[in-house]
Each structure stands twice: as structure tokens, then as C-alpha cells.
Design an enzyme around this catalytic site. Structure first.
Site, PDB file in Angstrom:
ATOM      1  CE1 TYR A 250      25.829  30.204  37.945  1.00 51.04           C
ATOM      2  CE2 TYR A 250      23.793  29.062  38.109  1.00 51.04           C
ATOM      3  CZ  TYR A 250      24.796  29.689  38.760  1.00 51.04           C
ATOM      4  OH  TYR A 250      24.991  29.490  40.009  1.00 51.04           O
ATOM      5  CE  LYS A 254      27.652  27.428  40.031  1.00 50.16           C
ATOM      6  NZ  LYS A 254      28.456  27.367  41.217  1.00 50.16           N
TER       7      LYS A 254
END
Length: 362
Positions: A250, A254
Site C-alpha cells: 500500500y 501510494k
């Protein structure tokens, strides 16, 4: 697909109250009164200043000269903060002092990926409430509450596929028109350690959280460049700056979204000569969504104040309506996290150790 963000347990200190006390509009008049007013007034101002919340405790009985020194410091800090914010706003808007011109909301079209649920759904509803037309790109059907709204059009789209995005983009242009706003909101997460991460999910999370930005921008940006008008919003995360256990995928995806935003901003000015096409990046802290429901109770029991979807959607829409670009960190009290890469390595590691331990489920 709906956006989710990584947990960073940072205390929210109440930005509105802090902004008030650090405002030069408060400290300035108090400083003038404490310095130049008659003795009786100066004594009253000094007494008042010494009772302000940020001067309580052992500092509550300061003498007048010390209060004046404290007010000078507060005034200086307030002026520097205001100047810093002004420069940040100018830098994010190609050094413009005023908002971008030529926007007519009832005639603007926005594309929202992952707009059928979560943060994306709230953004869609708010945009429509301000008169915009919205194209929702998602693999999930629209909720029934949105199906009858004539200003919302749904286009089934797998944002991880360039072919699917191209087909949806063609349909948007044919059925509605050329969008002037693109909100890359779709995002997924599933807390997993690096050794347990499957290749299929790894490709999927990068496809949704990062690569989809390339696909949507390649479809919708050319017309914005041609018109020298548009706004591309990238929903990233505070995880762009800090990688924690079970979130390498994640955080990395990002961080890639943040790098995409920064490069896109530069290319619009220096490669395409379209400085009026704005770019905004959004970094929320942890948000309660269905995607992290299994995590939520643990986080709240650890004292985490999680954001609601409303607390993320509202600043996004407000930024669009302001006709200005920005970097938005939600909540504002976590803004120092964005500077962590410049801190000493030992301090970075202490912070990651602390946050890493508290983020893991027992």
C-alpha cells in the site's frame, strides 16, 4: 473500488484553535497594546495574555516584559506561518496569486474513479450538489440512491486495464462530453506481510492505486492541455511518506501515486505549456471504510481517532471549487509526517518502530 488509507496514530491537536492563537491578527494587536498603550491597558493586556491556554501552567504568572517577549515570538511565528502558506499556495498554482479563471460549474464534467462507494461516492454527491455533471468509473454498480440522478452517469470500468479505461473514456466523451476534472480516487488495501503477499494481489494493488493514474490521465488530459484548463486530483495517503509493517504494498503504491502527481505537475508546465491545468494531491490519515473494518476496532482501542469519509471528501470538493491546486494533508495536525524523509535516520527509525508496533493487531 473505493479509496482507503493507512493508519498513522498521530494526535489531532485542534487546528482551528491553534490557528487562532498563532494568528498575527490576535498576537499583533495584543503586542501593540502591551507595548505602547497606557500602563493600565498594558497591565490588563499582559494579564490577559498570560492567561491564554498556551501560556498556562508554570508560565501563568509572567511579568509584563516576559509577556511582551512571548507575544513578539507568537507574532513572528504567525507571520512566518502565513507567509509559508501563501508561498505554498502560489507554488502549487504555477506562482499565480489568483484562482484559475474560466470555470462554470453547471457546464463542467468530472470523472471520479471508484465513485460508487466510500470516499468516491461522497465526492460524487457533493460535486453534483454544486451543479456539476459526474462520470463514475467503477467495477461496482452505482448505489440505488444515485441511479436516478440525471447528473450522474455510470461507466463500468476496470481501472487496472488500459483497454477498459480507453473504452470508458470514449463512452464518456460521446455521451457527456470532455471532462475538465479528473479525480483518481480508486484504491484498495489488504494488510499483508511481504512474504505472504501473492503476486496476483501485488499486481492488482499497484494496478488500482498507481498504474490506473497513467491510464486515466492518458485518456482525459490531452483535451485539458488543449484548452489549458483542468484539474487532476490524486488521492494518495500519509502512507506515501511512511511505510509500516503489513503495508509495504500500500505504501509503495501510494508513494508511486505521489511521484506521479509531482512529475505530472512539472510536465504540464515544462513539457506541455499548460500551467492552468491544475494538480492536487490528497494525503489522508486513516479512514474508516469497509475495506479495513477488521482493523477498525483494534485501532480505535489503541486510541486512534480515525477519519470519516466526509472528512476527506469535503476538502477535496472544496479545493476543486476554490479553482486552486494544493497539497492537502488530512488532518492538518499530521503535516509534519510529510517531512519525515528529511529527518535524521535514527529519528525516522524510532518513529517507524513506534508506529509499527501500535499498528499491528495483537
Amino acid at each position: 473500488m473505493s479509496s482507503s488509507v493507512l493508519y498513522l496514530p498521530v494526535l489531532d491537536l485542534g487546528p482551528p484553535l491553534r490557528d487562532l492563537f498563532l494568528s498575527p491578527l490576535l498576537s499583533g494587536p495584543l503586542l501593540l497594546a502591551a507595548t505602547y498603550a497606557p500602563d493600565a491597558v498594558r497591565d490588563s493586556v499582559s494579564n490577559l495574555a498570560s492567561r491564554l491556554p498556551f501560556l498556562q501552567g508554570p508560565l501563568s504568572n509572567l511579568n509584563p516584559s516576559t509577556v511582551v517577549t512571548a507575544l513578539r515570538l507568537l507574532f513572528a511565528v504567525g507571520v512566518v506561518r502565513r507567509l509559508n502558506r501563501a508561498l505554498n499556495a502560489m507554488a502549487a498554482n504555477s506562482w499565480r496569486l489568483i484562482a484559475s479563471k474560466g470555470w462554470d460549474w453547471p457546464n463542467e464534467i468530472a470523472v471520479v474513479t471508484g465513485g460508487s462507494s466510500g470516499i468516491g461516492k461522497l465526492v460524487v454527491e457533493k460535486l453534483v450538489a454544486h451543479g456539476l455533471r459526474v462520470a463514475v468509473l467503477d467495477i461496482q454498480d452505482l448505489p440505488k440512491s444515485m441511479e436516478t440522478n440525471t447528473r450522474i452517469r455510470f461507466f463500468r470500468c476496470d481501472v487496472t486495464s488500459s483497454v477498459s479505461v480507453a473504452e470508458a473514456a470514449d463512452a464518456v466523451r460521446q455521451e457527456i462530453g470532455h471532462p475538465s476534472i479528473l479525480i483518481n480516487n480508486a484504491g484498495i488495501t489488504s494488510p499483508t506481510t511481504i512474504l505472504k503477499m501473492s503476486e496476483s494481489y501485488l499486481r492488482k494493488i499497484f494496478g488500482v492505486n498507481s498504474m490506473s493514474h497513467w491510464f486515466t490521465v492518458q485518456q482525459f488530459l490531452p483535451h485539458m492541455i488543449q484548452m489549458n484548463k483542468g484539474h487532476v486530483i490524486t488521492v494518495a495517503s500519509l502512507a506515501s511518506f511512511v511505510a509500516l509493517p503489513t503495508a509495504a504494498d500500500y505504501s509503495a503504491s501510494k508513494a508511486a501515486a505521489l511521484a506521479f502527481h509531482e512529475a505530472l505537475t512539472s510536465e504540464l508546465k515544462h513539457c506541455y505549456g499548460a500551467p492552468n491545468v491544475m494538480t492536487t494531491v490528497v494525503h489522508p490519515n486513516f479512514v474508516r471504510t469497509p475495506l479495513i473494518e477488521n482493523w477498525a476496532d483494534h485501532l480505535e482501542n489503541s486510541g486512534v481517532r480515525m477519519l470519516t469519509g466526509e472528512q476527506v471528501a469535503e476538502p477535496i470538493v472544496r479545493q476543486i471549487l476554490s479553482r486552486r491546486a494544493a497539497q492537502i494533508i488530512i488532518p492538518r495536525s499530521t503535516i509534519m509526517i510529510s517531512a519525515i524523509r528529511g529527518w535524521p535516520t535514527w529519528l525516522q527509525e524510532l518513529i517507524r518502530d513506534t508506529l509499527g508496533r501500535s499498528s499491528l493487531k495483537p
